[in-house]
Design a protein around this motif. Structure first.
Motif, PDB file in Angstrom:
ATOM      1  N   PRO A 113       0.811  -1.206   0.000  1.00  0.00           N
ATOM      2  CA  PRO A 113       0.000   0.000   0.000  1.00  0.00           C
ATOM      3  C   PRO A 113       0.846   1.258   0.000  1.00  0.00           C
ATOM      4  O   PRO A 113       0.411   2.322  -0.430  1.00  0.00           O
ATOM      5  CB  PRO A 113      -0.819  -0.129   1.289  1.00  0.00           C
ATOM      6  N   ALA A 114       2.074   1.124   0.485  1.00  0.00           N
ATOM      7  CA  ALA A 114       2.924   2.302   0.573  1.00  0.00           C
ATOM      8  C   ALA A 114       3.535   2.676  -0.776  1.00  0.00           C
ATOM      9  O   ALA A 114       4.136   3.725  -0.926  1.00  0.00           O
ATOM     10  CB  ALA A 114       4.043   2.062   1.594  1.00  0.00           C
ATOM     11  N   HIS A 115       3.374   1.760  -1.744  1.00  0.00           N
ATOM     12  CA  HIS A 115       3.955   2.034  -3.052  1.00  0.00           C
ATOM     13  C   HIS A 115       3.291   3.250  -3.677  1.00  0.00           C
ATOM     14  O   HIS A 115       2.075   3.414  -3.613  1.00  0.00           O
ATOM     15  CB  HIS A 115       3.774   0.818  -3.961  1.00  0.00           C
ATOM     16  N   ARG A 116       4.089   4.067  -4.292  1.00  0.00           N
ATOM     17  CA  ARG A 116       3.570   5.275  -4.909  1.00  0.00           C
ATOM     18  C   ARG A 116       2.687   4.926  -6.098  1.00  0.00           C
ATOM     19  O   ARG A 116       3.068   4.160  -6.967  1.00  0.00           O
ATOM     20  CB  ARG A 116       4.729   6.163  -5.363  1.00  0.00           C
ATOM     21  N   ALA A 117       1.484   5.497  -6.139  1.00  0.00           N
ATOM     22  CA  ALA A 117       0.545   5.212  -7.213  1.00  0.00           C
ATOM     23  C   ALA A 117       1.036   5.817  -8.521  1.00  0.00           C
ATOM     24  O   ALA A 117       1.794   6.781  -8.550  1.00  0.00           O
ATOM     25  CB  ALA A 117      -0.839   5.758  -6.867  1.00  0.00           C
ATOM     26  N   THR A 118       0.569   5.220  -9.613  1.00  0.00           N
ATOM     27  CA  THR A 118       0.945   5.658 -10.950  1.00  0.00           C
ATOM     28  C   THR A 118      -0.126   6.577 -11.518  1.00  0.00           C
ATOM     29  O   THR A 118      -1.321   6.348 -11.319  1.00  0.00           O
ATOM     30  CB  THR A 118       1.116   4.428 -11.867  1.00  0.00           C
ATOM     31  N   VAL A 120      -2.249   8.475 -14.692  1.00  0.00           N
ATOM     32  CA  VAL A 120      -2.785   7.997 -15.956  1.00  0.00           C
ATOM     33  C   VAL A 120      -1.796   8.215 -17.092  1.00  0.00           C
ATOM     34  O   VAL A 120      -1.632   7.357 -17.969  1.00  0.00           O
ATOM     35  CB  VAL A 120      -4.150   8.668 -16.260  1.00  0.00           C
ATOM     36  N   GLY A 121      -1.091   9.346 -17.055  1.00  0.00           N
ATOM     37  CA  GLY A 121      -0.112   9.608 -18.107  1.00  0.00           C
ATOM     38  C   GLY A 121       1.044   8.637 -18.075  1.00  0.00           C
ATOM     39  O   GLY A 121       1.490   8.141 -19.114  1.00  0.00           O
ATOM     40  N   ALA A 122       1.545   8.349 -16.853  1.00  0.00           N
ATOM     41  CA  ALA A 122       2.677   7.434 -16.720  1.00  0.00           C
ATOM     42  C   ALA A 122       2.287   6.020 -17.140  1.00  0.00           C
ATOM     43  O   ALA A 122       3.060   5.329 -17.811  1.00  0.00           O
ATOM     44  CB  ALA A 122       3.182   7.450 -15.282  1.00  0.00           C
ATOM     45  N   LEU A 123       1.088   5.609 -16.756  1.00  0.00           N
ATOM     46  CA  LEU A 123       0.648   4.263 -17.120  1.00  0.00           C
ATOM     47  C   LEU A 123       0.434   4.164 -18.632  1.00  0.00           C
ATOM     48  O   LEU A 123       0.812   3.162 -19.249  1.00  0.00           O
ATOM     49  CB  LEU A 123      -0.635   3.899 -16.373  1.00  0.00           C
ATOM     50  N   ALA A 124      -0.177   5.175 -19.201  1.00  0.00           N
ATOM     51  CA  ALA A 124      -0.385   5.168 -20.650  1.00  0.00           C
ATOM     52  C   ALA A 124       0.945   5.088 -21.381  1.00  0.00           C
ATOM     53  O   ALA A 124       1.090   4.344 -22.360  1.00  0.00           O
ATOM     54  CB  ALA A 124      -1.156   6.414 -21.068  1.00  0.00           C
ATOM     55  N   LEU A 143     -11.284  -0.906 -15.469  1.00  0.00           N
ATOM     56  CA  LEU A 143     -10.288  -0.349 -14.558  1.00  0.00           C
ATOM     57  C   LEU A 143     -10.999   0.451 -13.474  1.00  0.00           C
ATOM     58  O   LEU A 143     -12.053   1.044 -13.719  1.00  0.00           O
ATOM     59  CB  LEU A 143      -9.306   0.559 -15.319  1.00  0.00           C
ATOM     60  N   ARG A 144     -10.409   0.459 -12.297  1.00  0.00           N
ATOM     61  CA  ARG A 144     -11.020   1.125 -11.152  1.00  0.00           C
ATOM     62  C   ARG A 144      -9.990   1.979 -10.403  1.00  0.00           C
ATOM     63  O   ARG A 144      -9.670   1.706  -9.246  1.00  0.00           O
ATOM     64  CB  ARG A 144     -11.619   0.092 -10.205  1.00  0.00           C
ATOM     65  N   PRO A 145      -9.452   2.970 -11.065  1.00  0.00           N
ATOM     66  CA  PRO A 145      -8.431   3.784 -10.394  1.00  0.00           C
ATOM     67  C   PRO A 145      -9.021   4.609  -9.257  1.00  0.00           C
ATOM     68  O   PRO A 145     -10.225   4.927  -9.251  1.00  0.00           O
ATOM     69  CB  PRO A 145      -7.920   4.685 -11.520  1.00  0.00           C
ATOM     70  N   GLY A 146      -8.156   4.935  -8.309  1.00  0.00           N
ATOM     71  CA  GLY A 146      -8.579   5.824  -7.243  1.00  0.00           C
ATOM     72  C   GLY A 146      -8.448   7.275  -7.690  1.00  0.00           C
ATOM     73  O   GLY A 146      -8.124   7.557  -8.850  1.00  0.00           O
ATOM     74  N   TYR A 153      -7.156  13.783  -9.498  1.00  0.00           N
ATOM     75  CA  TYR A 153      -6.471  13.047 -10.551  1.00  0.00           C
ATOM     76  C   TYR A 153      -6.572  11.536 -10.305  1.00  0.00           C
ATOM     77  O   TYR A 153      -6.551  11.076  -9.147  1.00  0.00           O
ATOM     78  CB  TYR A 153      -4.997  13.440 -10.623  1.00  0.00           C
ATOM     79  N   ARG A 154      -6.620  10.791 -11.378  1.00  0.00           N
ATOM     80  CA  ARG A 154      -6.660   9.332 -11.268  1.00  0.00           C
ATOM     81  C   ARG A 154      -5.315   8.817 -10.756  1.00  0.00           C
ATOM     82  O   ARG A 154      -4.258   9.299 -11.173  1.00  0.00           O
ATOM     83  CB  ARG A 154      -6.974   8.695 -12.623  1.00  0.00           C
ATOM     84  N   THR A 155      -5.380   7.802  -9.904  1.00  0.00           N
ATOM     85  CA  THR A 155      -4.169   7.147  -9.412  1.00  0.00           C
ATOM     86  C   THR A 155      -4.341   5.633  -9.553  1.00  0.00           C
ATOM     87  O   THR A 155      -5.387   5.081  -9.222  1.00  0.00           O
ATOM     88  CB  THR A 155      -3.903   7.493  -7.943  1.00  0.00           C
ATOM     89  N   TYR A 156      -3.311   4.998 -10.060  1.00  0.00           N
ATOM     90  CA  TYR A 156      -3.363   3.561 -10.338  1.00  0.00           C
ATOM     91  C   TYR A 156      -2.402   2.827  -9.409  1.00  0.00           C
ATOM     92  O   TYR A 156      -1.196   3.080  -9.424  1.00  0.00           O
ATOM     93  CB  TYR A 156      -2.985   3.287 -11.796  1.00  0.00           C
ATOM     94  N   THR A 157      -2.963   1.929  -8.609  1.00  0.00           N
ATOM     95  CA  THR A 157      -2.143   1.101  -7.739  1.00  0.00           C
ATOM     96  C   THR A 157      -1.503  -0.017  -8.550  1.00  0.00           C
ATOM     97  O   THR A 157      -1.755  -0.160  -9.765  1.00  0.00           O
ATOM     98  CB  THR A 157      -2.989   0.484  -6.623  1.00  0.00           C
TER      99      THR A 157
END
Length: 241
Positions: A113-118, A120-124, A143-146, A153-157
């Motif tokens: 959980p402590a990992h920094r979320a990604t 949308v731009g970085a994931l794309a 997809l269910r980003p936070g 902003y969207r955040t992807y675990t």
């Protein structure tokens, strides 16, 4: 032959044979002067062919193939057979795509959980996609980003990234978004490499069984076409029903 004579070798009832005739699966039988049906080797071949087609193509398609053959629409019947083989090939490719996608389910240290979320731009960028594509997948429920507090902003675990990779793999294999949703749920349910491997092995077993059924069905269909081409109703009539 009487209906029961035709039915007994296959563990069927005489009524089932009459139903098959009414449905067009068997050619129409001649009648005696008193109205009793008289079945011939042609009908026996038709019944064998239908019963071979069912495990290969399913009841509805098997019925369609037989009705087409019995009405002389041979090309249409063979097209339906070809479609079944194409479907089997697509199923094999589906399984290959699922197997590749399952490789993305291996958890790593990023699951913390402590990992920094990604973003949308970085994931794309990582997947070689446009951010709009990821947003479209989100709208489709894949997809269910936070959301980041304050900015929205969207955040992807790590799990979101894994799901995006799975969707990307299946899309590259030609799947529509609506087709991916149930597959993604199944992949998410693979709790361990062993359970995933077992699921893949079972799917491959079922495909192998169906492929063998298709070979048998094709052989029976070829024999039936030969009987049809030769007029194959020959042979002495058995007792009336």
């Amino acid at each position: 032959m009487r209906p029961v004579d035709l039915a007994r070798p296959h563990g069927l009832s005489g009524q089932a044979v009459r139903n098959y005739e009414a449905a067009g699966i068997l050619p129409a039988a001649d009648r005696t002067p008193t109205g009793y049906r008289r079945y011939t080797p042609l009908h026996a071949a038709a019944l064998r062919t239908f019963l071979a087609l069912v495990p290969a193509h399913g009841h509805a398609t098997a019925r369609r193939i037989m009705t087409l053959l019995n009405t002389g629409a041979t090309e249409e019947a063979l097209t339906a057979v070809d479609a079944g083989h194409a479907e089997l090939l697509a199923d094999r490719r589906t399984l290959d795509a699922i197997e590749r996608a399952l490789a993305e389910l291996t958890p790593g240290p990023a699951s913390s959980p402590a990992h920094r979320a990604t973003t949308v731009g970085a994931l794309a960028h990582r997947l070689g996609l446009r951010p709009a594509t990821l947003r479209r997948w989100e709208r489709a429920g894949l997809l269910r980003p936070g959301r980041e507090r304050g900015t929205g902003y969207r955040t992807y675990t790590a799990d979101d990234v894994r799901d995006a990779r799975i969707v990307h793999q299946l899309r590259r294999s030609g799947y529509l978004l609506a087709q991916i949703a149930p597959l993604l749920d199944e992949l998410r349910g693979a709790t361990s490499p062993d359970s995933a491997s077992a699921a893949i092995a079972e799917r491959r077993r079922r495909l192998h069984t169906r492929a063998l059924a298709m070979l048998n069905a094709s052989a029976e269909t070829g024999r039936y076409l030969g009987v049809l081409d030769g007029g194959g109703a020959g042979g002495a009539d058995g007792p009336a029903e």
